[in-house]
Design an enzyme around this catalytic site. Structure first.
Site, mmCIF file in Angstrom:
data_model
loop_
_atom_site.group_PDB
_atom_site.id
_atom_site.type_symbol
_atom_site.label_atom_id
_atom_site.label_comp_id
_atom_site.label_asym_id
_atom_site.label_seq_id
_atom_site.Cartn_x
_atom_site.Cartn_y
_atom_site.Cartn_z
ATOM 1 N N ASP A 146 0.964 -1.155 0.022
ATOM 2 C CA ASP A 146 0.140 0.112 -0.065
ATOM 3 C C ASP A 146 0.956 1.196 -0.007
ATOM 4 O O ASP A 146 0.489 2.363 0.539
ATOM 5 C CB ASP A 146 -0.843 -0.083 1.192
ATOM 6 C CG ASP A 146 -2.050 1.097 1.280
ATOM 7 O OD1 ASP A 146 -2.390 1.316 0.108
ATOM 8 O OD2 ASP A 146 -2.336 1.634 2.154
ATOM 9 N N CYS A 207 -23.503 -3.647 -0.694
ATOM 10 C CA CYS A 207 -22.365 -2.572 -0.022
ATOM 11 C C CYS A 207 -22.661 -1.298 -0.615
ATOM 12 O O CYS A 207 -22.577 -0.343 0.094
ATOM 13 C CB CYS A 207 -21.124 -2.888 -0.638
ATOM 14 S SG CYS A 207 -20.987 -3.231 -2.591
ATOM 15 N N CYS A 211 -23.501 1.824 2.436
ATOM 16 C CA CYS A 211 -22.488 3.180 2.559
ATOM 17 C C CYS A 211 -23.598 4.336 2.919
ATOM 18 O O CYS A 211 -24.241 4.896 2.070
ATOM 19 C CB CYS A 211 -22.038 3.234 1.326
ATOM 20 S SG CYS A 211 -20.585 4.679 1.387
ATOM 21 N N CYS A 227 -15.824 9.368 0.992
ATOM 22 C CA CYS A 227 -15.543 8.069 1.874
ATOM 23 C C CYS A 227 -15.149 8.107 3.512
ATOM 24 O O CYS A 227 -14.305 9.081 3.531
ATOM 25 C CB CYS A 227 -14.459 7.249 1.179
ATOM 26 S SG CYS A 227 -14.134 5.763 2.011
ATOM 27 N N CYS A 254 -13.455 2.625 8.059
ATOM 28 C CA CYS A 254 -14.600 2.485 8.056
ATOM 29 C C CYS A 254 -14.627 0.810 7.576
ATOM 30 O O CYS A 254 -13.907 0.468 6.620
ATOM 31 C CB CYS A 254 -15.472 3.229 7.209
ATOM 32 S SG CYS A 254 -17.314 2.575 6.874
#
Length: 389
Positions: A146, A207, A211, A227, A254
């Site tokens: 990442d 999903c 959200c 987000c 989250c």
């Protein structure tokens, strides 16, 4: 030029790399080629539309070129090893918990243990060292978790580890999506695995429907600027007013789009990896626990924690919003102290907003007389207008 191997040597070396990766604590291993990712145009469109928000490092010319072709990173690259590490801790209440349950200071599952960047980077180093010892030579390599200019979920799908779900997470048909990804670019022509080509999401849209901020887009990307993970981690300034109520009680990150995913509900299992188990401070935190983090306690309680990415001011800001959303008045004294005593104006501004949500007119009036920062004053007046108007 890549080292030459016969078929038997290649098979043996590939098996050694995979076995060693599993021994070091990775839960899944796959190999793919360094070919350019097929969906780079989706990424370019995402950047051009500004969906990356303040993450300007993603949109630099150098970063774009390197993501479009892994051999821009390592010209000698002959294969890419992609590994996954399960991070779901034992007893984690986030798995399968209905959205909105237990209004506390929630932290994403990946962040309750040690910082995965440190943990996995160390394991990747050991993996490369073991491979060099096996071959008796230095290997040209680059490894990332990442942190590098790679479209790692595309690489992982191509390496057979899963498919990219509608929530943008890589989903394994055997394990769900609670895992980290890491990559090693190698100058070794290891045998590639078969990609997963089937979209196992089917007609499911759980999903997307779950959200709170509607940040999941139809092309399997996110509008990062909406987000909750971006708002509580990457965004360093003020959380937009209209989005604050939608962040619920999340203080860092989250998991909602993963919590509702049927593949996680059916197949995700907790990890035995000690590095990713929940540290004591994050067992059952409340917004008030975060609001009372002194600089000393912040350093002590969150040593080697991913939460330090948000910095103390960011956690205070997020905790203030979570407290305001909770309706729980037990955080009022901590919010009053934060508004009166914290040096950084951003947490103070969000404390004023939270006090307004909790109906604390007198505390806001008292702060109005002493506050000097114009942005904090504006938040106080806005909160009072909402209560007095």
């Amino acid at each position: 030029m890549a080292q030459e191997f016969d078929r038997a040597q290649l098979e043996e070396l590939t098996e050694f790399v995979k076995t060693e990766a599993l021994r070091l604590g990775f839960s899944r291993v796959g190999i793919t080629t360094p070919d350019p990712p097929p969906h780079i145009e989706v990424y370019e469109s995402w950047l051009n539309e500004g969906r990356h928000g303040e993450m300007a490092y993603l949109g630099t010319e150098r970063a774009r070129h390197r993501r479009a072709d892994p051999q821009e990173i390592l010209p000698e690259c002959a294969s890419i090893l992609v590994v996954a590490a399960n991070y779901l801790p034992h007893g984690f209440k986030g798995k399968g918990v209905a959205v909105g349950d237990d209004c506390k200071g929630r932290v994403a599952a990946y962040a309750v243990g040690d910082d995965y960047h440190d943990v996995l980077t160390d394991r990747l180093k050991q993996l490369v060292s073991g491979l060099e010892a096996r071959l008796g030579r230095e290997i040209k390599s680059r490894y990332y978790t990442d942190t590098g200019p790679l479209l790692e979920r595309e690489l992982a799908q191509r390496a057979g580890l899963g498919w990219i779900g509608k929530n943008t997470c890589l989903i394994s048909p055997e394990h769900g999506s609670y895992f980290f990804l890491a990559e090693v670019l190698l100058d070794l022509p290891l045998e590639p695995d078969q990609p997963i080509k089937t979209d196992h999401c089917g007609e499911c849209t759980l999903c997307i429907e779950a959200c709170p901020t509607s940040c999941i887009l139809p092309d399997r990307t996110l509008d990062a600027t909406r987000c909750i993970s971006y708002l509580t981690i990457e965004l360093k300034g003020t959380i937009p007013l209209e989005l604050r109520p939608l962040t619920q009680d999340w203080v860092f990150g989250c998991d909602i789009c993963q919590q509702v995913c049927p593949w996680n509900l059916r197949f995700a299992e907790p990890t035995t990896d000690h590095a990713f188990q929940t540290r004591a401070f994050l067992q059952e935190p409340s917004p008030g626990d975060f609001l009372q983090l002194s600089p000393e306690n912040y350093r002590e309680e969150l040593s080697k924690s991913p939460l330090k990415r948000a910095k103390r001011a960011g956690l205070l800001r997020n905790a203030a919003v979570a407290a305001g959303n909770s309706g729980d008045r037990s955080s009022v004294p901590a919010l009053v102290s934060l508004l009166a005593e914290e040096g950084d104006p951003i947490p103070r501004a969000h404390a004023a907003w939270a006090l307004g949500r909790l109906g604390e007119i007198e505390a806001l009036r008292a702060a109005l007389d002493s506050e000097q920062d114009p942005e904090v004053l504006a938040e106080i007046r806005l909160a009072l207008d909402g209560l007095e108007g």
